[in-house]
Design a protein around this motif. Sequence first.
Motif, short mmCIF file in Angstrom:
data_model
loop_
_atom_site.label_atom_id
_atom_site.label_comp_id
_atom_site.label_asym_id
_atom_site.label_seq_id
_atom_site.Cartn_x
_atom_site.Cartn_y
_atom_site.Cartn_z
N UNK A 10 -30.04 -19.44 -17.87
CA UNK A 10 -30.05 -18.35 -17.03
C UNK A 10 -31.33 -18.14 -16.53
N UNK A 44 -26.46 -18.02 -13.81
CA UNK A 44 -26.20 -18.88 -14.81
C UNK A 44 -25.68 -20.24 -14.34
N UNK A 58 -16.02 -25.00 -21.98
CA UNK A 58 -17.10 -24.54 -21.15
C UNK A 58 -18.31 -24.24 -22.02
N UNK A 95 -23.36 -23.29 -15.93
CA UNK A 95 -22.13 -23.52 -16.99
C UNK A 95 -21.79 -24.80 -16.63
N UNK A 116 -22.38 -5.65 -15.81
CA UNK A 116 -21.83 -5.63 -17.14
C UNK A 116 -22.12 -7.27 -17.78
N UNK A 117 -22.13 -7.62 -19.13
CA UNK A 117 -22.54 -8.61 -19.58
C UNK A 117 -21.14 -9.45 -19.31
N UNK A 118 -21.24 -10.26 -18.32
CA UNK A 118 -20.17 -11.26 -18.02
C UNK A 118 -20.45 -11.90 -16.80
N UNK A 119 -19.82 -13.02 -16.74
CA UNK A 119 -20.11 -13.89 -15.40
C UNK A 119 -18.73 -13.49 -14.52
N UNK A 120 -19.09 -12.82 -13.64
CA UNK A 120 -17.94 -12.63 -12.69
C UNK A 120 -17.75 -12.83 -11.35
N UNK A 126 -22.44 -23.08 -22.05
CA UNK A 126 -23.57 -22.49 -21.27
C UNK A 126 -24.66 -23.25 -21.14
N UNK A 176 -18.03 -17.09 -9.65
CA UNK A 176 -18.13 -18.38 -10.13
C UNK A 176 -17.84 -19.52 -8.92
N UNK A 215 -24.02 -13.26 -13.04
CA UNK A 215 -23.81 -11.92 -13.88
C UNK A 215 -23.86 -10.77 -13.18
#
Lengths: 118, 107
Positions: A50, A35, A45, A37, A102-106, A47, A108, A99
């Motif tokens: 993606x 993604x 933030x 952002x 799991x549904x998350x941005x882990x 978005x 960065x 990503x």
Amino acid sequence: EVQLVESGGGLVRPGGSLRLSCAASGFTFSTHWMHWVRQAPGKGLVWVSRINSDGNTVVYADSVRGRFTISRDNAKNTLYLQMNSLRAEDTAVYYCAGEGTNDALNIWGLGTMVTVSS
Amino acid sequence: AIQLTQSPSSLSASVGDRVTITCRASQGIGSSLAWYQQKPGKAPNLLIYDASNLESGVPSRFSGSGSGTIFTLTVSSLQPEDFATYYCQHFHSFPLTFGGGTKLEIK
């Protein structure tokens, strides 16, 4: 060490173009959806876009659709954001983010600053 | 687009306090919500995914709950390093959106 490093930011005039890059290391880039952002100075933030793991499916925020293009080169472990027809309101720090399962941005990056001004 | 409304937008608290931040979605999103912490000049850091799952390495004083349209992030006992801005984000459908943020300041 898991790392994302953005580059390519800078000062550009309204209507101009920039290409951001995001170099990945320390994890299997080719299996991660990625993604972009952004964060305008002093703001929250937002978005932007993606891309899926093989680059065949992309999604954009309404504010950038038709002007920005997300892409990736899995052989080079690199994510890109081509930004055309830039506007003052595109001024922001641009982060790339990974990503996980799991549904998350882990994951960065540190971000790269884009300033659109005459 | 699904809108996420965080409250409060700012919060003053003391070390050792228990604080709760709320994120309300404009429509039901199941449990597709994440929470992030961001410190000045730094990238966001994932705290919670799927509404209530603690990301690896995140202290257990952080917890998340909720489903549908109302979600909460709780810090059970504030530590000095917790003073930061917190954001929720949904993954229910595109476009993905973030909440407006909650700035947690030292009282």
